[in-house]
Design a protein around this motif. Sequence first.
Motif, mmCIF file in Angstrom:
data_model
loop_
_atom_site.group_PDB
_atom_site.id
_atom_site.type_symbol
_atom_site.label_atom_id
_atom_site.label_comp_id
_atom_site.label_asym_id
_atom_site.label_seq_id
_atom_site.Cartn_x
_atom_site.Cartn_y
_atom_site.Cartn_z
ATOM 1 N N GLU A 22 0.839 -1.186 0.000
ATOM 2 C CA GLU A 22 0.000 0.000 0.000
ATOM 3 C C GLU A 22 0.874 1.235 0.000
ATOM 4 N N LYS A 25 -1.153 7.782 0.955
ATOM 5 C CA LYS A 25 -2.439 8.271 0.473
ATOM 6 C C LYS A 25 -2.282 9.295 -0.637
ATOM 7 N N TYR A 28 -2.318 7.765 -4.050
ATOM 8 C CA TYR A 28 -3.622 7.350 -4.563
ATOM 9 C C TYR A 28 -4.494 8.545 -4.939
ATOM 10 N N VAL A 29 -4.330 9.650 -4.231
ATOM 11 C CA VAL A 29 -5.063 10.859 -4.593
ATOM 12 C C VAL A 29 -4.628 11.338 -5.976
ATOM 13 N N TRP A 148 -9.986 1.054 -1.177
ATOM 14 C CA TRP A 148 -10.091 2.249 -2.012
ATOM 15 C C TRP A 148 -10.904 2.027 -3.282
#
Length: 500
Positions: A22, A25, A28-29, A148
């Motif tokens: 992972e 964040k 991924y944004v 997500w």
Amino acid sequence: MSNTNTLDRVEPPGEPLHGDEERPKAFYVLLIIALAWPTVVLSMSGLLLGNAQVLVAQHFHTTQIAWFTLITTLVATMSVPFLIKAADMFGKKRVMVVASVIGVIGEVLCAIAPTWGLMLSARFLVGIYAVVTALTYSIVRDVFPAKWVGTATGVVATSTGLTALAGPWLSGWLQDNHGFRGVLWFLAVNSVVALVLLLLFVPESPLRAPRTSFDWLGGILLGGSATALVYGIGQGSDWGWSDARTLAYLVGGVVAFLLFLVVEHRVAHPLLDVRLLRERRLLLILLSSGMAAGVLFSTGTINQLLALYPDIPGMSDGLGFTATENAALGVHSSILLLACGAAVGMMANRWSAKITLVSGLVLAIVGVVITYSQHYEKWQLVAFGPLFAVGMGLVLASGPILIIGAVEPEDQATANGVGSLLTGVLGAISTQVIFTMLNDRANVVQGTALYTDDGYKAAFAAGAAMLTVALVIAVMIPKVRTPVEAAAHVPVDAPKHAGP
């Protein structure tokens, strides 16, 4: 349920497999932005050109303005299956980049086209770009963590809401100050931005299929079927529905499609694994969401024509708004449409997106039915527009999420390809039906069609009827997994666990 050509995981250097690692964040944004932008460009193209086609029709003195958008739909229908198969074999990002480059070329040629024929030729190239959206949802499933997937899919699907919010203002400013050429140049620039974001931030999918030959015969039959059906419906009002030419196109289109199904069951490497459609759950999802999306976009175009065409007593029953006025009247609806993406994504992780699909269709139908009789004053558009907007947002976000829950990862690209195919064909047919209703009651002045109130009402009635069919199909969809359950490989028919 599995694809004829099983996809294997191939790990490109530096790219983690889905769920193995992972990222922060922020990554991924940025990835959501990069994946959503091509969808924004395509939806922006539909919205801005829906406004601009009034000026385009008047500039080129054509009564065939429906083909301004239909030509891209037909090209997408013919090319997307080939491109989906190429993406499975050579990489989804790679095919998205190639399609984006062709799309940029088409957008630039549209902006400079001096004749109607050249404009349609350029729009032909733009149709190749449609595959990007279908592949976007596959990449979301391949590279995002399970938690997500639902939210990312919903946000990408309804990123059209961002377009709906900013697009009308841009369209108004561009048209009022730079004409339709300004709109076309704006789209070309945005296509370049989308390509750059794709190159910089989107990783390649780790899934690959064995390299095989292409099913050219299947592609020809599929493309010929869609083209014949759409052209026959479009010409039926001029030739007559019982005319031999009309019947030849319609019957020929149906026969070509049946032959396509036969070929796909017999060739070693089919263009599309139509065996997926034996799964009732997926078939109903694709039919309902595909039909609904096509009708919603077509009906939205009628709304734009109603607002922007002039009010000429006895000749044209448009409202005569400027593009900027129209944007101001619909800004609240656009905000609501945008909010639906994240909302559906979050709800789908807890409950089936079937609930939001059915709810969206009900709201959209109510909105169209009310608009049928309440479309003469500004306050009516302001008051009742949100019903259609929220319904459209729920439907557009729900379809891709339902597909994720209905198929396994190796079938995701194929299912999205079939979904794009059905959306394209059903969208093209619905567009022709709606525009046929509109044109049958139009007045032609100096080569330009001016639409009457009877025409608008007939178009709205046709849209409401087709949405009702989509609603009936949606109600029949069996239980579908949530995106989290699909990512965890929970069997489709496993008992649903209780939520926290």
